[in-house]
Scaffold this motif. Structure first.
Motif, PDB file in Angstrom:
ATOM      1  N   SER A 360      -1.517 -17.525 -18.690  1.00  0.00           N
ATOM      2  CA  SER A 360      -3.058 -17.082 -18.900  1.00  0.00           C
ATOM      3  C   SER A 360      -2.581 -16.409 -20.234  1.00  0.00           C
ATOM      4  CB  SER A 360      -3.566 -16.315 -17.808  1.00  0.00           C
ATOM      5  OG  SER A 360      -4.661 -15.770 -17.873  1.00  0.00           O
ATOM      6  N   CYS A 361      -3.950 -16.136 -21.101  1.00  0.00           N
ATOM      7  CA  CYS A 361      -3.807 -15.279 -22.091  1.00  0.00           C
ATOM      8  C   CYS A 361      -4.073 -13.887 -21.760  1.00  0.00           C
ATOM      9  CB  CYS A 361      -4.887 -15.820 -23.121  1.00  0.00           C
ATOM     10  SG  CYS A 361      -6.678 -15.396 -22.599  1.00  0.00           S
ATOM     11  N   LYS A 362      -4.791 -13.752 -20.435  1.00  0.00           N
ATOM     12  CA  LYS A 362      -5.099 -12.355 -19.860  1.00  0.00           C
ATOM     13  C   LYS A 362      -5.826 -11.429 -20.974  1.00  0.00           C
ATOM     14  CE  LYS A 362      -0.767 -12.195 -17.162  1.00  0.00           C
ATOM     15  NZ  LYS A 362      -0.288 -13.273 -17.594  1.00  0.00           N
ATOM     16  N   ILE A 363      -6.891 -11.997 -21.501  1.00  0.00           N
ATOM     17  CA  ILE A 363      -7.674 -11.475 -22.479  1.00  0.00           C
ATOM     18  C   ILE A 363      -9.075 -11.258 -21.695  1.00  0.00           C
ATOM     19  CG2 ILE A 363      -8.888 -13.239 -23.645  1.00  0.00           C
ATOM     20  CD1 ILE A 363      -7.028 -10.489 -25.516  1.00  0.00           C
ATOM     21  N   SER A 364      -9.258 -11.699 -20.721  1.00  0.00           N
ATOM     22  CA  SER A 364     -10.792 -11.484 -20.234  1.00  0.00           C
ATOM     23  C   SER A 364     -11.305 -10.263 -19.921  1.00  0.00           C
ATOM     24  CB  SER A 364     -10.745 -12.408 -18.848  1.00  0.00           C
ATOM     25  OG  SER A 364      -9.965 -11.709 -17.827  1.00  0.00           O
ATOM     26  N   PRO A 365     -10.320  -9.155 -19.600  1.00  0.00           N
ATOM     27  CA  PRO A 365     -11.039  -7.789 -19.292  1.00  0.00           C
ATOM     28  C   PRO A 365     -11.436  -7.444 -20.806  1.00  0.00           C
ATOM     29  CG  PRO A 365      -8.941  -8.055 -18.219  1.00  0.00           C
ATOM     30  CD  PRO A 365      -8.873  -9.063 -19.198  1.00  0.00           C
ATOM     31  N   TRP A 366     -10.876  -7.621 -21.734  1.00  0.00           N
ATOM     32  CA  TRP A 366     -11.452  -7.021 -23.205  1.00  0.00           C
ATOM     33  C   TRP A 366     -12.747  -7.833 -23.374  1.00  0.00           C
ATOM     34  CZ3 TRP A 366      -6.248  -7.428 -21.822  1.00  0.00           C
ATOM     35  CH2 TRP A 366      -5.645  -6.179 -21.765  1.00  0.00           C
ATOM     36  N   LEU A 367     -12.876  -9.009 -23.254  1.00  0.00           N
ATOM     37  CA  LEU A 367     -13.946  -9.811 -23.197  1.00  0.00           C
ATOM     38  C   LEU A 367     -15.148  -9.421 -22.418  1.00  0.00           C
ATOM     39  CD1 LEU A 367     -12.734 -13.633 -23.795  1.00  0.00           C
ATOM     40  CD2 LEU A 367     -13.963 -12.134 -25.341  1.00  0.00           C
ATOM     41  N   ALA A 368     -14.654  -9.010 -21.321  1.00  0.00           N
ATOM     42  CA  ALA A 368     -15.946  -8.417 -20.242  1.00  0.00           C
ATOM     43  C   ALA A 368     -16.564  -7.057 -20.625  1.00  0.00           C
ATOM     44  CB  ALA A 368     -15.344  -8.316 -18.946  1.00  0.00           C
TER      45      ALA A 368
END
Length: 446
Positions: A360-368
């Motif tokens: 996973s790129c594990k970037i979703s918290p920063w997008l959210a």
């Protein structure tokens, strides 16, 4: 002598003929004909302040506190700036000190940061900087977003709250590095935003609009309260890859399935990314506004989360650092890693491929939290792709490889767009239904 006449005016009304002084100053006239003025002595332009409210406050900062002075008929924005603020408001001054806002005769705009904690690709901030002489960046921690829900769960968990605190602190550091600052408050936005706008002499409030029902209702409450002060409010769209105004259909006619949505938007172009400003000119805050402190978890009613799990390993949430700085660094590293991968289509080779159950790129918290713009993410991935990134399936290159990582993330961003647009669609439908039926939503819990 001018100071004496101002003091007399504060003690009794000027327009009462019974209280006019018999002699307050002497006037002498020279009966000799004046010499003809030269062109050099005639000013080519006359500069007048365009914001009468600021002029009135600067000339007589105690005017709002004089009970015997008859109020003048100014516009609503003027009266709101001059009127004193409630005693319960922390961090606000009662009036401008004399000569404090040097360039206050020009437009000021309050920028309300929400789930968009970044400076790159931030349209409200970019538009406000272009239309204003000074900005007032603001973030408000709404107590209704914390505490317990009716079902007994935390509205915002400690890990998420900690991530949010990191993100706000990073935004504040970025603004200060550019010569600005971030005003932080804890309170209801519909109360805090109008107070700050009034205290700063702002003429407009800019912010990003959101999509969920509660967020849209919060926007309506803020807009209603701010417009009562005679201040304009403008919401921008900026949380998706594609702009809502570029969609080939009206939002209420949006396809209800992802396949139909993807087919409809496959020919759309992604708008260009707006660059982060190099310099920020903010409203002078000395003796006018206090930036305020970022609250702690305890002040938000939360306990610090455990840093270690039961297996003595660090918990996932405790290792995440919020903020735009961390988001941009993670994205660049991930894009570089994608370009170095062989990207073979064979998904069984999980060690050499970016595919895999744990990948996973594990970037979703920063997008959210809006620390990262999806458009910026798309542009960054394009730089590391060997061919154009399409909106649909992942194409193969001639050598049997594919830009699987970058195209996979494009696929995920498109799914994210679909869910945000569909949420906005049904939030708008529900609002229309409530208005048509005359139903009002239940009041939010304090």
């Amino acid at each position: 002598m001018a100071a004496a006449s101002d003091a007399d005016a504060g003690a009794q009304p000027r327009d009462d003929p019974s209280h006019l002084p018999f002699a307050s100053f002497s006037l002498s006239l020279n009966i000799r004909a004046p010499a003809a003025p030269t062109l050099a002595s005639v000013p080519s332009t006359i500069h007048l302040p365009t914001q009468i409210s600021t002029l009135a406050v600067c000339l007589h900062p105690s005017a709002a506190q004089s009970p015997s002075r008859r109020p003048t008929r100014l516009n609503s924005a003027t009266s709101s700036v001059i009127s004193p603020l409630p005693d319960s408001t922390p961090g606000l001054s009662r009036s401008f000190p004399s000569g404090a806002p040097a360039a206050a005769g020009r437009r000021r705009t309050l920028v309300w940061f929400r789930a968009d904690l970044r400076l790159h690709d931030h349209e409200p901030f970019h538009a406000a900087a272009g239309a204003s002489s000074s900005l007032l960046p603001v973030f408000v921690f709404d107590p209704r977003d914390f505490g317990k829900s009716p079902s007994g769960f935390d509205r915002t968990g400690p890990y998420r709250a900690n991530f949010l605190l990191d993100s706000v602190a990073d935004l504040q550091r970025s603004l200060r590095a550019r010569g600005g600052d971030l005003v932080v408050r804890v309170g209801r936005p519909e109360v805090v935003i109008p107070e700050l706008a009034r205290a700063a002499g702002a003429e407009a409030v800019y912010a990003h609009g959101e999509v969920s029902r509660d967020e849209c209702r919060a926007e309506e409450r803020v807009q209603k309260a701010v417009e009562k002060e005679g201040i304009n409010v403008k919401y921008f769209w900026g949380s998706t890859l594609y702009h809502v105004e570029d969609l080939p259909f009206r939002l209420e006619d949006m396809p209800s399935n992802y396949g139909g949505f993807r087919e409809a938007v496959k020919a759309l172009e992604v708008r260009k990314v707006l660059e982060a400003p190099e310099e920020v000119k903010c409203v002078p805050m000395k003796n006018v506004l206090e930036p305020g402190d970022i609250p702690t978890l305890a002040e938000l009613g939360l306990n610090a989360p455990p840093a270690m799990a039961q297996d003595s390993k660090p918990t996932v949430g405790s290792t995440l650092i919020g903020g735009e700085t961390e988001a941009l660094e993670r994205l660049r590293k991930f894009a570089a890693e994608c370009s170095m991968q062989p990207n073979k289509v064979d998904k069984s080779n999980t060690r050499d491929s970016i595919y895999g159950a744990n990948f996973s790129c594990k970037i979703s918290p920063w997008l959210a939290t809006g620390c990262l713009s999806p458009r910026f993410m798309y542009e960054e991935l394009k730089k590391h792709a060997t061919r154009a990134i399409p909106s649909g399936s992942t194409p193969k290159n001639d050598d049997g490889t594919s830009d699987a990582g970058t195209n996979w993330l494009m696929f995920e961003l498109l799914w994210r767009d679909f869910f945000r647009f569909i949420t906005k669609k049904y939030s708008s439908v529900q609002k229309t239904s409530e208005v048509a039926t005359g139903c009002t939503p239940a009041p939010a819990l304090a």
